[in-house]
Design an enzyme around this catalytic site. Sequence first.
Site, mmCIF file in Angstrom:
data_model
loop_
_atom_site.group_PDB
_atom_site.id
_atom_site.type_symbol
_atom_site.label_atom_id
_atom_site.label_comp_id
_atom_site.label_asym_id
_atom_site.label_seq_id
_atom_site.Cartn_x
_atom_site.Cartn_y
_atom_site.Cartn_z
ATOM 1 N N GLY A 14 0.792 -1.281 0.012
ATOM 2 C CA GLY A 14 0.119 -0.102 0.032
ATOM 3 C C GLY A 14 0.974 1.345 -0.099
ATOM 4 O O GLY A 14 2.040 1.144 0.098
ATOM 5 N N LYS A 39 -3.976 -13.300 3.616
ATOM 6 C CA LYS A 39 -3.740 -14.776 3.492
ATOM 7 C C LYS A 39 -3.950 -14.847 1.671
ATOM 8 O O LYS A 39 -4.923 -14.077 1.168
ATOM 9 C CB LYS A 39 -4.694 -15.274 4.141
ATOM 10 C CG LYS A 39 -4.546 -15.480 5.543
ATOM 11 C CD LYS A 39 -3.172 -16.422 5.675
ATOM 12 C CE LYS A 39 -2.946 -16.631 7.275
ATOM 13 N NZ LYS A 39 -2.153 -17.707 7.475
ATOM 14 N N SER A 126 -2.425 8.941 15.769
ATOM 15 C CA SER A 126 -3.432 9.273 14.404
ATOM 16 C C SER A 126 -2.458 9.809 13.318
ATOM 17 O O SER A 126 -2.954 9.710 12.189
ATOM 18 C CB SER A 126 -4.622 10.175 14.811
ATOM 19 O OG SER A 126 -3.881 11.404 15.268
ATOM 20 N N PHE A 128 1.789 10.651 12.597
ATOM 21 C CA PHE A 128 3.040 10.301 13.165
ATOM 22 C C PHE A 128 4.276 11.653 12.766
ATOM 23 O O PHE A 128 5.430 11.334 12.939
ATOM 24 C CB PHE A 128 3.682 8.986 12.533
ATOM 25 C CG PHE A 128 3.350 7.521 13.371
ATOM 26 C CD1 PHE A 128 4.042 7.444 14.649
ATOM 27 C CD2 PHE A 128 2.256 7.193 12.975
ATOM 28 C CE1 PHE A 128 3.650 6.377 15.288
ATOM 29 C CE2 PHE A 128 1.757 6.031 13.855
ATOM 30 C CZ PHE A 128 2.686 5.836 14.904
ATOM 31 N N HIS A 158 -8.438 15.217 2.822
ATOM 32 C CA HIS A 158 -7.779 14.051 2.396
ATOM 33 C C HIS A 158 -8.017 13.509 1.209
ATOM 34 O O HIS A 158 -9.186 13.978 0.465
ATOM 35 C CB HIS A 158 -7.943 12.898 3.508
ATOM 36 C CG HIS A 158 -7.162 13.049 4.721
ATOM 37 N ND1 HIS A 158 -7.896 13.960 5.963
ATOM 38 C CD2 HIS A 158 -6.042 13.004 5.045
ATOM 39 C CE1 HIS A 158 -6.870 13.987 6.884
ATOM 40 N NE2 HIS A 158 -5.626 13.367 6.159
ATOM 41 N N LYS A 162 -9.582 7.828 1.125
ATOM 42 C CA LYS A 162 -9.769 7.640 2.803
ATOM 43 C C LYS A 162 -10.870 7.071 3.157
ATOM 44 O O LYS A 162 -12.161 7.659 2.836
ATOM 45 C CB LYS A 162 -9.418 8.872 3.340
ATOM 46 C CG LYS A 162 -9.011 8.765 4.847
ATOM 47 C CD LYS A 162 -8.274 9.897 5.480
ATOM 48 C CE LYS A 162 -8.222 9.813 6.948
ATOM 49 N NZ LYS A 162 -7.516 8.689 7.439
#
Length: 269
Positions: A14, A39, A126, A128, A158, A162
């Site tokens: 991602g 998986k 929420s 960094f 955003h 999102k």
Amino acid sequence: MNKKTRIAITGPIGRMGRMLIKEIQNNKQSHLTVAVVQKKHQLIGQDIGRIIGIGEIGVLISDELNIKKNDFDVLIDFTRPAGTLEYLKYCNKFKKNIVIGTTGFSKEEIDIIKSYSQKIAIIIASNFSIGINLLFQLIKKTTQIIGKDSDINILEYHHRNKIDAPSGTALEIGEVISKVMNWNLNQDSIYYQKGITGIRDAKKIGFSIVRAGNIVGKHTVMFSSCDEEIKITHTASNRMSFARGAIQSALWIHKKNTGLFDMTDVLSL
């Protein structure tokens, strides 16, 4: 010579996963050792470096975190709440610390995360970005000084993909303000809609939300009185600031035993 912190990444294909891997490769104190996907993912067994365009790095994509338990020190997770809780189970079982950048948790899910922090060390944030965490401090101080005399609004922007709204960062800004004002964010929030809304309640935080294009992230807090207006804005131009903060957090939490932490702990704010 200090050993590098061995890091496992979930969701490595991602947007955020790619940024994290690139930053790990550029950081002399960290080393990517595990890249975990869902998986039966079609790319299992492929070299993650080749997949994200940085050349082979010797880390093969896997869907088996349990067999990689001896290959990493800290897990960094930017996925979705259900996935994060599953990875937390693994980390708790194998006594591995975790950095969580996932947003959109319910109160019950946050309580589960808190319970795990009694056995392992967890950083959850929420956002960094160093800049946004400085913004939190500016907002706290501004609210202390003029909050009671202002209508307060949070505007957040955003990208169109999102999935949660408001953003986790916007909600955290709201919590910062609510704590200073002794408000309850769940009860004292306004989400603007069309129609006759009536006179604006002064003792509430207004939220405006935009989802469009490829906006990385922009948050503006407005303090509006009858005489003047103050706007405090943070704009992320790319996701690398988030990645750097997450890697910094992983290095910081590596040797911790237990506890629940956030970026204010990492940055000593």
